[in-house]
Write a protein that holds these residues in place. Structure first.
Motif, mmCIF file in Angstrom:
data_model
loop_
_atom_site.group_PDB
_atom_site.id
_atom_site.type_symbol
_atom_site.label_atom_id
_atom_site.label_comp_id
_atom_site.label_asym_id
_atom_site.label_seq_id
_atom_site.Cartn_x
_atom_site.Cartn_y
_atom_site.Cartn_z
ATOM 1 N N ALA A 73 -9.594 -0.973 0.518
ATOM 2 C CA ALA A 73 -10.591 -0.612 -0.483
ATOM 3 C C ALA A 73 -11.464 0.536 -0.004
ATOM 4 O O ALA A 73 -11.899 1.374 -0.797
ATOM 5 N N THR A 74 -11.736 0.561 1.303
ATOM 6 C CA THR A 74 -12.466 1.679 1.906
ATOM 7 C C THR A 74 -11.798 2.047 3.221
ATOM 8 O O THR A 74 -11.155 1.215 3.878
ATOM 9 N N TRP A 75 -11.976 3.319 3.619
ATOM 10 C CA TRP A 75 -11.394 3.827 4.854
ATOM 11 C C TRP A 75 -12.455 4.583 5.643
ATOM 12 O O TRP A 75 -13.257 5.317 5.068
ATOM 13 N N ARG A 116 -5.005 9.809 -0.386
ATOM 14 C CA ARG A 116 -5.424 8.541 -0.960
ATOM 15 C C ARG A 116 -4.503 7.406 -0.518
ATOM 16 O O ARG A 116 -3.383 7.641 -0.050
ATOM 17 N N SER A 158 -9.108 0.663 8.009
ATOM 18 C CA SER A 158 -9.674 -0.131 6.924
ATOM 19 C C SER A 158 -9.755 -1.588 7.357
ATOM 20 O O SER A 158 -8.842 -2.095 8.014
ATOM 21 N N THR A 216 -4.839 -0.324 -7.401
ATOM 22 C CA THR A 216 -6.125 0.351 -7.283
ATOM 23 C C THR A 216 -5.958 1.504 -6.309
ATOM 24 O O THR A 216 -4.978 1.552 -5.550
ATOM 25 N N VAL A 217 -6.907 2.437 -6.280
ATOM 26 C CA VAL A 217 -6.753 3.626 -5.448
ATOM 27 C C VAL A 217 -8.092 4.018 -4.842
ATOM 28 O O VAL A 217 -9.151 3.813 -5.454
ATOM 29 N N THR A 218 -8.049 4.537 -3.617
ATOM 30 C CA THR A 218 -9.254 5.016 -2.955
ATOM 31 C C THR A 218 -8.918 6.229 -2.111
ATOM 32 O O THR A 218 -7.794 6.374 -1.611
ATOM 33 N N ASP A 219 -9.904 7.119 -1.937
ATOM 34 C CA ASP A 219 -9.743 8.285 -1.076
ATOM 35 C C ASP A 219 -9.822 7.868 0.388
ATOM 36 O O ASP A 219 -10.445 6.860 0.738
ATOM 37 N N THR A 220 -9.196 8.661 1.263
ATOM 38 C CA THR A 220 -9.322 8.478 2.701
ATOM 39 C C THR A 220 -9.933 9.737 3.310
ATOM 40 O O THR A 220 -9.913 10.805 2.681
ATOM 41 N N TRP A 245 0.837 -1.195 0.000
ATOM 42 C CA TRP A 245 0.000 0.000 0.000
ATOM 43 C C TRP A 245 0.877 1.252 0.000
ATOM 44 O O TRP A 245 1.935 1.279 0.633
#
Length: 347
Positions: free
Chosen positions: A270-272, A207, A265, A219-223, A197
């Motif tokens: 994947a999600t925060w 992110r 997470s 892959t990328v996700t916002d925090t 990560w």
């Protein structure tokens, strides 16, 4: 060898899980280093053995619990800024120097720092390497800030003896102004044999990027950790396994507030979810307590926080200045920071 590897059991490790409630009753005990360097790289091998790396090309190692520190710095490295070090034992280590162009370098030792080999020197003036991590003793990756709009990944399959730049077609586009923070050696972390990560900040959103194939695709996700400024974002990550992660950060400028400086997470990044009670100030380093599913430590220039509920709530337990923290499988937790400060967690 990764910053999060301490959460994995090892042969001969204690079978009992330490109580998370015992954390507030332990404290950092300073181990005089004889150095004035600022240490942001740290590798906790055990309660007795640790490596740390910092300014002016400094690398120190102890094998007696911090009573004595050996200066094992690579020759001729005084102009370099070491920000990350990974070590599986007392003899083998890989250290990263940060900076633009040729200032970014990687060194490796197989004899406890008696000799070093420079195994990588960046020649692209657009690249700036921040962190590295290892999946096992042979396979590892290193991270550069975006080049041509995408983070650049170095890969090794021989324990850091040689490196190659991976293709960028599996890397999502970076945001304008986005970067990783070389604050604690924890902007790139791994868990297991293939997952890693990246923590980011400095752009509109902070992110986390995730790879499940050792850096080839991401892959990328916002925090929920605030960004929107070059000094704000996620500074450090820790995963105790492939699913459960912690993120800490804030605004590194002294005296400025750092609201919502923690997130958790449970699905591999994947999600925060924002911490219900995050650290009240900027934190640059984080580590799970080995064999605990709920207890962890976070450190920064203004103190140390602990969580006993998997990162949902944090409580300040000390005001000493540290930049990075790491825990070994035998429950040896170490912290390091400015003016040569190195400490071990003790009752």
């Amino acid at each position: 060898m990764s910053a999060s590897a301490g959460a994995r059991p090892a042969p001969g490790a204690p079978s009992a899980t330490p109580s998370a409630a015992s954390l507030p009753h332990a404290g950092w005990h300073l181990k005089p280093s004889g150095s004035t360097a600022r240490f942001r790289g740290l590798a906790a091998v055990s309660r007795t053995t640790a490596w740390t790396a910092g300014t002016e090309g400094t690398v120190l190692r102890t094998r007696d619990g911090g009573r004595h520190w050996s200066d094992v710095s690579p020759p001729g490295a005084r102009t370099l800024e070491f920000r990350d070090i990974e070590a599986p034992d007392a003899r083998h280590a890989v250290v990263l120097a940060i900076g633009e162009g040729t200032a970014s370098r990687v060194f490796r030792t197989d004899d406890g720092g008696t000799t070093w080999t420079e195994s990588f020197r960046n020649t692209d003036p657009r690249a700036f390497y921040d962190c590295l991590t290892f999946f096992d003793r042979r396979h590892g990756i290193a991270l550069s800030d975006p080049v041509d709009g995408r983070y650049r990944i170095l890969s090794t399959g021989d324990g850091g003896r040689s490196w190659r730049v991976l293709p960028s077609d599996g890397m999502p586009a970076a945001q304008p102004g986005e970067a990783a923070f070389a604050a604690s050696g924890q902007c790139l972390v791994s868990a297991g044999s293939h997952d890693a990560w990246i923590a980011t900040g400095g752009a509109a959103a902070s992110r986390v990027l995730h790879t499940a194939d050792r850096g080839r695709t991401w892959t990328v996700t916002d925090t929920p950790v605030p960004a929107g400024d070059p000094a704000r974002g996620v500074f450090a990550l820790a995963f105790r396994d492939r699913a459960h992660g912690l993120a800490v950060g804030g605004d590194f400028r002294p005296g400025l507030p750092s609201p919502r400086a923690g997130a958790v997470s449970g699905d591999g990044g994947a999600t925060w979810t924002a911490a219900a009670a995050p650290p009240k100030e900027y934190r640059s380093g984080v580590a799970w307590l080995p064999y605990s599913r709920r207890a962890a430590l976070a450190v920064g220039p203004t103190g140390t926080d602990v969580t006993a509920d998997g990162g949902r709530t944090w409580h300040t337990v000390g005001t000493g200045s540290y930049d990075t923290v790491d825990c070994a499988p035998d429950l040896g937790c170490w912290a390091a920071g400015e003016r040569g400060r190195i400490a071990r967690l003790e009752p």
